[in-house]
Design an enzyme around this catalytic site. Structure first.
Site, PDB file in Angstrom:
ATOM      1  N   GLY A 131       0.912  -1.264  -0.250  1.00  0.00           N
ATOM      2  CA  GLY A 131      -0.268   0.115  -0.010  1.00  0.00           C
ATOM      3  C   GLY A 131       0.534   1.588  -0.169  1.00  0.00           C
ATOM      4  O   GLY A 131       0.464   2.461   0.861  1.00  0.00           O
ATOM      5  N   GLY A 178      -0.571   4.887  -0.937  1.00  0.00           N
ATOM      6  CA  GLY A 178      -1.374   5.798  -0.202  1.00  0.00           C
ATOM      7  C   GLY A 178      -1.017   6.738   0.790  1.00  0.00           C
ATOM      8  O   GLY A 178       0.293   7.368   0.840  1.00  0.00           O
ATOM      9  N   ILE A 185      -1.324  -1.878  -5.294  1.00  0.00           N
ATOM     10  CA  ILE A 185      -1.330  -2.383  -6.779  1.00  0.00           C
ATOM     11  C   ILE A 185      -1.281  -1.122  -7.656  1.00  0.00           C
ATOM     12  O   ILE A 185      -1.962  -2.283  -9.164  1.00  0.00           O
ATOM     13  CB  ILE A 185      -3.021  -2.912  -6.357  1.00  0.00           C
ATOM     14  N   TYR A 226     -14.463  -2.216   8.838  1.00  0.00           N
ATOM     15  CA  TYR A 226     -13.545  -1.189   9.759  1.00  0.00           C
ATOM     16  C   TYR A 226     -12.880  -1.780  10.615  1.00  0.00           C
ATOM     17  O   TYR A 226     -12.129  -2.174  10.479  1.00  0.00           O
ATOM     18  CB  TYR A 226     -13.607   0.089   8.888  1.00  0.00           C
ATOM     19  N   LYS A 266     -10.048  -4.130  11.599  1.00  0.00           N
ATOM     20  CA  LYS A 266      -8.889  -3.896  13.446  1.00  0.00           C
ATOM     21  C   LYS A 266      -8.913  -3.891  14.329  1.00  0.00           C
ATOM     22  O   LYS A 266      -7.494  -4.464  14.608  1.00  0.00           O
ATOM     23  CB  LYS A 266      -8.450  -1.818  13.305  1.00  0.00           C
TER      24      LYS A 266
HETATM   25  N1  SER Z   1      -8.861   8.138   9.576  1.00  0.00           N
HETATM   26  C1  SER Z   1      -9.720   6.551   9.478  1.00  0.00           C
HETATM   27  C2  SER Z   1     -10.743   6.873   8.851  1.00  0.00           C
HETATM   28  O1  SER Z   1     -11.331   7.551   8.683  1.00  0.00           O
HETATM   29  C3  SER Z   1      -9.598   5.917  10.750  1.00  0.00           C
HETATM   30  O2  SER Z   1      -8.583   5.100  10.735  1.00  0.00           O
HETATM   31  O3  SER Z   1     -11.703   6.181   8.464  1.00  0.00           O
END
Ligand code: SER
Length: 304
Positions: A12, A15, A39, A137, A141
């Site tokens: 990544g 990013g 990618i 998400y 984590k």
């Molecule tokens: N900065 C991220 C988000 O806003 C949180 O880890 O998804």
């Protein structure tokens, strides 16, 4: 046993974090010892899809990688739109990287996030607290942090706050407003903010986040506790309205309207502030940038 770090792999790499971490790692380990992958293959990156288990393994073994920074992930807003893809990339992708790391006895850094916290967490989040996130998400984590302790490798992470930077755009997150706002302020003098003015979240300038990452990876494993899957680190916390006021110190005519969308609910489920006493005790973490300093840096750098 800790090995001297030598050959580094970054996933990544294109990013928001990767763009700056690759530069810092190249300075530390030498340009040719850092293999930046993504990618997308522009900007000197080698193509690597974290879903390609064999491909990762081959690269790690062939290049004798001893340290991996696994940054490829979907963030909260994109993740909620594609929950299955988010799980695949963030959890299955991480498992693939762990498996490759194990085969070459490599150390691994895998970011966690303030999104591990849920509505039952105190507004000032302690290191140890129930982790019941509402977003997919956030759940990915939490799993990542647990894998750090159960994978059998030297794996570490940081619960990054919202990260503010100018070198690469943020993408697909809830805290992106705190980056977009600078571009809009300078270009149009106006921003439509997708969270309410009183939304307060933990934030951090990228320089602090990169320094924290490098500092954490310097510490001998035996000095770190069970928090090493995801350390709380605090930068500074401010509301969207306070951010606007700080920008207006530079651009007095800047205006902002607040039009909350679905991302407001994710922001509301996260704490306002972070307690980082454990990171301070174990590896000396201390942030360097407060709100006004972040804003000054962002405006100066984006104007140049
Ligand atoms: N900065 C991220 C988000 O806003 C949180 O880890 O998804």
């Amino acid at each position: 046993m800790d090995r001297p770090s030598g050959r580094v792999l970054v996933t990544g790499a294109q990013g928001q974090i990767g763009t700056e971490l690759v530069e810092a790692l190249q300075q530390k380990h030498g340009h040719d010892n850092v293999i930046a992958t993504d990618i997308r293959d522009d900007k000197g990156c080698q193509i690597l899809d974290v879903m390609d288990k064999e491909g990762i393994e081959k690269l790690v073994l062939e290049q004798d990688i001893t340290e991996i920074y696994h940054l490829a992930a979907l963030l909260s807003a994109t993740g909620e739109k594609n929950p299955e893809l988010c799980w695949d990339i963030n959890v299955v992708g991480l498992e693939n990287v762990i498996s490759a790391a194990k085969k070459n006895n490599a150390r691994l850094f895998s970011p966690s996030s303030i999104a591990v916290f849920g509505p039952d967490c105190p507004k000032i989040a302690p290191q140890i607290t129930p982790l019941n996130p509402t977003t997919v998400y956030g759940k990915t984590k939490v799993v990542g942090e647990q894998l750090a302790m159960s994978s059998g490798i030297d794996m570490r992470g940081i619960r990054y706050p919202g990260l503010i930077s100018y070198k690469a755009p943020a993408g697909g997150g809830t805290t992106d407003y705190a980056v977009e706002i600078f571009h809009a302020a300078l270009k149009n003098g106006h921003y439509d903010c997708f969270v309410r003015e009183d939304t307060k979240l933990p934030m951090m300038y990228m320089d602090d986040a990169i320094r924290a990452t490098l500092e954490l990876m310097e510490i001998p494993l035996e000095k770190l506790s069970g928090a090493r899957g995801g350390y709380n680190i605090s930068g500074c916390s401010f509301s969207a309205e306070e951010l606007v006021k700080s920008i207006q110190r530079h651009l007095p005519n800047f205006t902002c309207t607040f039009k909350p969308d679905i991302r407001q609910t994710y922001a509301d489920s996260w704490p306002d502030e972070i307690e980082d006493d454990v990171a301070f005790k174990e590896w000396g973490w201390k942030a360097g940038f407060d709100l006004d300093k972040i804003v000054d840096e962002m405006i100066i750098n984006l104007q140049n």
